[in-house]
Design a protein around this motif. Structure first.
Motif, PDB file in Angstrom:
ATOM      1  N   ILE A  75      22.456  47.897  65.869  1.00 30.76           N
ATOM      2  CA  ILE A  75      22.364  46.450  66.073  1.00 30.76           C
ATOM      3  C   ILE A  75      23.365  45.722  65.179  1.00 30.76           C
ATOM      4  CG2 ILE A  75      20.858  44.452  65.791  1.00 30.76           C
ATOM      5  CD1 ILE A  75      18.513  46.204  66.590  1.00 30.76           C
ATOM      6  N   CYS A  76      23.515  46.189  63.937  1.00 32.02           N
ATOM      7  CA  CYS A  76      24.477  45.581  63.023  1.00 32.02           C
ATOM      8  C   CYS A  76      25.903  45.738  63.544  1.00 32.02           C
ATOM      9  CB  CYS A  76      24.343  46.224  61.642  1.00 32.02           C
ATOM     10  SG  CYS A  76      25.429  45.516  60.381  1.00 32.02           S
ATOM     11  N   CYS A  77      26.215  46.908  64.075  1.00 31.95           N
ATOM     12  CA  CYS A  77      27.565  47.131  64.611  1.00 31.95           C
ATOM     13  C   CYS A  77      27.809  46.310  65.868  1.00 31.95           C
ATOM     14  CB  CYS A  77      27.766  48.617  64.902  1.00 31.95           C
ATOM     15  SG  CYS A  77      27.925  49.622  63.416  1.00 31.95           S
ATOM     16  N   LEU A  78      26.766  46.125  66.668  1.00 35.14           N
ATOM     17  CA  LEU A  78      26.897  45.237  67.824  1.00 35.14           C
ATOM     18  C   LEU A  78      27.206  43.820  67.360  1.00 35.14           C
ATOM     19  CD1 LEU A  78      26.621  44.603  70.862  1.00 35.14           C
ATOM     20  CD2 LEU A  78      24.151  44.325  70.479  1.00 35.14           C
ATOM     21  N   MET A 126      35.530  44.142  72.401  1.00 35.34           N
ATOM     22  CA  MET A 126      34.821  44.177  73.683  1.00 35.34           C
ATOM     23  C   MET A 126      34.369  45.591  74.032  1.00 35.34           C
ATOM     24  SD  MET A 126      36.992  41.631  76.138  1.00 35.34           S
ATOM     25  CE  MET A 126      36.971  39.843  75.908  1.00 35.34           C
ATOM     26  N   VAL A 127      35.267  46.552  73.867  1.00 32.06           N
ATOM     27  CA  VAL A 127      34.919  47.943  74.167  1.00 32.06           C
ATOM     28  C   VAL A 127      33.809  48.424  73.246  1.00 32.06           C
ATOM     29  CG1 VAL A 127      35.784  50.315  74.171  1.00 32.06           C
ATOM     30  CG2 VAL A 127      37.189  48.487  75.116  1.00 32.06           C
ATOM     31  N   SER A 128      33.926  48.120  71.945  1.00 31.16           N
ATOM     32  CA  SER A 128      32.892  48.549  71.001  1.00 31.16           C
ATOM     33  C   SER A 128      31.564  47.860  71.291  1.00 31.16           C
ATOM     34  CB  SER A 128      33.337  48.260  69.565  1.00 31.16           C
ATOM     35  OG  SER A 128      33.511  46.874  69.351  1.00 31.16           O
ATOM     36  N   ALA A 135      24.646  52.495  73.145  1.00 29.04           N
ATOM     37  CA  ALA A 135      24.053  53.280  72.061  1.00 29.04           C
ATOM     38  C   ALA A 135      22.637  52.798  71.746  1.00 29.04           C
ATOM     39  CB  ALA A 135      24.930  53.200  70.820  1.00 29.04           C
ATOM     40  N   ILE A 136      22.418  51.492  71.776  1.00 28.77           N
ATOM     41  CA  ILE A 136      21.084  50.944  71.533  1.00 28.77           C
ATOM     42  C   ILE A 136      20.124  51.402  72.623  1.00 28.77           C
ATOM     43  CG2 ILE A 136      19.754  48.793  71.482  1.00 28.77           C
ATOM     44  CD1 ILE A 136      22.163  47.478  70.130  1.00 28.77           C
ATOM     45  N   ARG A 161      28.230  58.957  62.169  1.00 24.39           N
ATOM     46  CA  ARG A 161      29.355  59.614  62.847  1.00 24.39           C
ATOM     47  C   ARG A 161      29.584  59.014  64.229  1.00 24.39           C
ATOM     48  NH1 ARG A 161      27.157  64.399  60.389  1.00 24.39           N
ATOM     49  NH2 ARG A 161      26.026  64.916  62.308  1.00 24.39           N
ATOM     50  N   ALA A 162      28.499  58.707  64.933  1.00 29.48           N
ATOM     51  CA  ALA A 162      28.633  58.091  66.257  1.00 29.48           C
ATOM     52  C   ALA A 162      29.273  56.705  66.148  1.00 29.48           C
ATOM     53  CB  ALA A 162      27.270  57.981  66.932  1.00 29.48           C
ATOM     54  N   ILE A 163      28.873  55.951  65.129  1.00 30.27           N
ATOM     55  CA  ILE A 163      29.441  54.613  64.926  1.00 30.27           C
ATOM     56  C   ILE A 163      30.928  54.702  64.614  1.00 30.27           C
ATOM     57  CG2 ILE A 163      29.444  52.655  63.326  1.00 30.27           C
ATOM     58  CD1 ILE A 163      26.372  52.998  63.181  1.00 30.27           C
ATOM     59  N   ALA A 164      31.292  55.637  63.734  1.00 27.19           N
ATOM     60  CA  ALA A 164      32.703  55.810  63.395  1.00 27.19           C
ATOM     61  C   ALA A 164      33.520  56.212  64.621  1.00 27.19           C
ATOM     62  CB  ALA A 164      32.846  56.859  62.291  1.00 27.19           C
ATOM     63  N   ALA A 165      32.963  57.104  65.435  1.00 29.49           N
ATOM     64  CA  ALA A 165      33.666  57.539  66.647  1.00 29.49           C
ATOM     65  C   ALA A 165      33.854  56.380  67.620  1.00 29.49           C
ATOM     66  CB  ALA A 165      32.899  58.675  67.310  1.00 29.49           C
ATOM     67  N   ILE A 166      32.840  55.531  67.742  1.00 30.03           N
ATOM     68  CA  ILE A 166      32.937  54.378  68.650  1.00 30.03           C
ATOM     69  C   ILE A 166      34.030  53.428  68.186  1.00 30.03           C
ATOM     70  CG2 ILE A 166      31.750  52.287  69.408  1.00 30.03           C
ATOM     71  CD1 ILE A 166      29.183  53.936  69.572  1.00 30.03           C
ATOM     72  N   TRP A 167      34.081  53.140  66.892  1.00 33.73           N
ATOM     73  CA  TRP A 167      35.102  52.213  66.386  1.00 33.73           C
ATOM     74  C   TRP A 167      36.512  52.779  66.568  1.00 33.73           C
ATOM     75  CZ3 TRP A 167      34.293  47.372  65.945  1.00 33.73           C
ATOM     76  CH2 TRP A 167      33.073  46.865  65.505  1.00 33.73           C
ATOM     77  N   VAL A 168      36.677  54.067  66.240  1.00 33.47           N
ATOM     78  CA  VAL A 168      38.002  54.687  66.386  1.00 33.47           C
ATOM     79  C   VAL A 168      38.424  54.699  67.851  1.00 33.47           C
ATOM     80  CG1 VAL A 168      39.307  56.838  66.146  1.00 33.47           C
ATOM     81  CG2 VAL A 168      37.808  56.076  64.291  1.00 33.47           C
TER      82      VAL A 168
END
Length: 316
Positions: A75-78, A126-128, A135-136, A161-168
């Motif tokens: 939620i924070c990353c969203l 937008m993609v992230s 992911a939520i 790791r999933a969050i890092a992969a999404i950002w990259v």
């Protein structure tokens, strides 16, 4: 610089359509076209509202250690993704207004470079944002269908790791998109990505609703009340699901419809009528960044309590 830079992702609206031979004269679209004019002030206001909302969400989750869980990390990353959209919009709109007023004087090369940077930032956010919405949904699905194994499946390290992969992946894909926007395959990949996220969310949330209704039916049977509780519960759940998916489709659908028409009928007069409302589609995406905190963050009692503490600290 004779004209201000194009509105965010202007290369998508102008350069892309030109690349695909969309060179229709102004009067070729016909008098029946409905064009909704969006003032720059509206972009600025909506961007600021989204900025404030998502800053509060991020601050609340960072402040409360009890919220340092995988679900709240997503939620924070969203909120961060929506925050980046807001910052980019506010920055670009401010630059456009300064250029139009003649307050900011610069060369066309610098403006183009700045526009490219903002385009990459907007695309990646937008993609992230779409990825974290998915992911939520996956996180909630696992918490319902694998309740006993949830904490062993969705660990903090795996979510990080999933969050890092999404950002990259978001930054790389957006950079490739801005660089190779002339290729139709790039647009097709974006359209397929949106459809995949839409199908993923719809399937997961519908399955979760079905399980919740089944669980409510079982409880009602135990209490020998087979109809009132499940029916009302399922109707409420169906209404919530319709609102959630409806808002997602309403905010993101027109933008990807624009991309689809760019691929299918770049020179057709009817399609060109849709292209004229590109800024309206962007406004809907900004509205999505305003609605996301209301749906995914502010409904949590823990976040609301922390948010009140944050606001009280700021007021002192």
């Amino acid at each position: 610089m004779q004209e201000p830079p194009t509105r965010m992702l202007g290369s998508l609206n102008a350069t892309l359509s030109a690349t695909l031979l969309l060179r229709l004269p102004a009067n070729h679209t016909g008098p029946g076209c409905l064009h909704v004019s969006i003032p720059d002030g509206l972009f600025l206001v909506l961007g600021l509202v989204s900025l404030v909302e998502n800053v509060l969400v991020v601050a609340a989750i960072i402040k409360n250690r009890n919220l340092h869980l995988p679900m709240y990390c997503f939620i924070c990353c969203l909120a961060l993704s929506d925050l980046l959209v807001s910052c980019s919009i506010v920055l670009e709109t401010t630059i456009i207004l300064l250029l139009e007023a003649g307050t900011l004087v610069t060369t066309a090369t610098i403006v183009q470079q700045l526009d490219n940077v903002i385009d990459v930032l907007i695309c990646s956010s937008m993609v992230s944002s779409l990825c974290f919405l998915g992911a939520i949904a996956v996180d909630r699905y696992i918490s319902i269908f694998y309740t006993l194994r949830y904490h062993s499946i969705v660990t903090l390290s795996r979510s990080q790791r999933a969050i890092a992969a999404i950002w990259v992946a978001s930054v790389l894909s957006s950079t490739l998109f801005i660089t190779y926007y002339k290729h139709t395959a790039v647009l097709l990949c974006l359209i397929a990505f949106f459809l995949a996220m839409l199908v993923l969310m719809a399937v997961l949330y519908v399955h979760m609703l079905a399980r919740a209704c089944q669980h409510a039916q079982g409880i009602a049977q135990l209490h020998k009340r087979q109809h009132p509780i499940p029916q009302g519960f399922c109707l409420k759940g169906a209404a919530t699901l319709t609102i959630l998916l409806g808002i997602f489709f309403l905010c993101w659908g027109p933008f990807f419809l624009h991309l689809t028409l760019v691929v299918l009928c770049p020179q057709h007069p009817v399609c060109s009528c849709v292209f004229q409302n590109f800024n309206l589609f962007l406004v809907l995406i900004i509205c999505n960044s305003i609605v996301d905190p209301l749906i995914y963050a502010f409904r949590s009692p823990e976040i609301r309590t922390t948010l009140r503490e944050v606001l009280l600290c700021c007021s002192l």
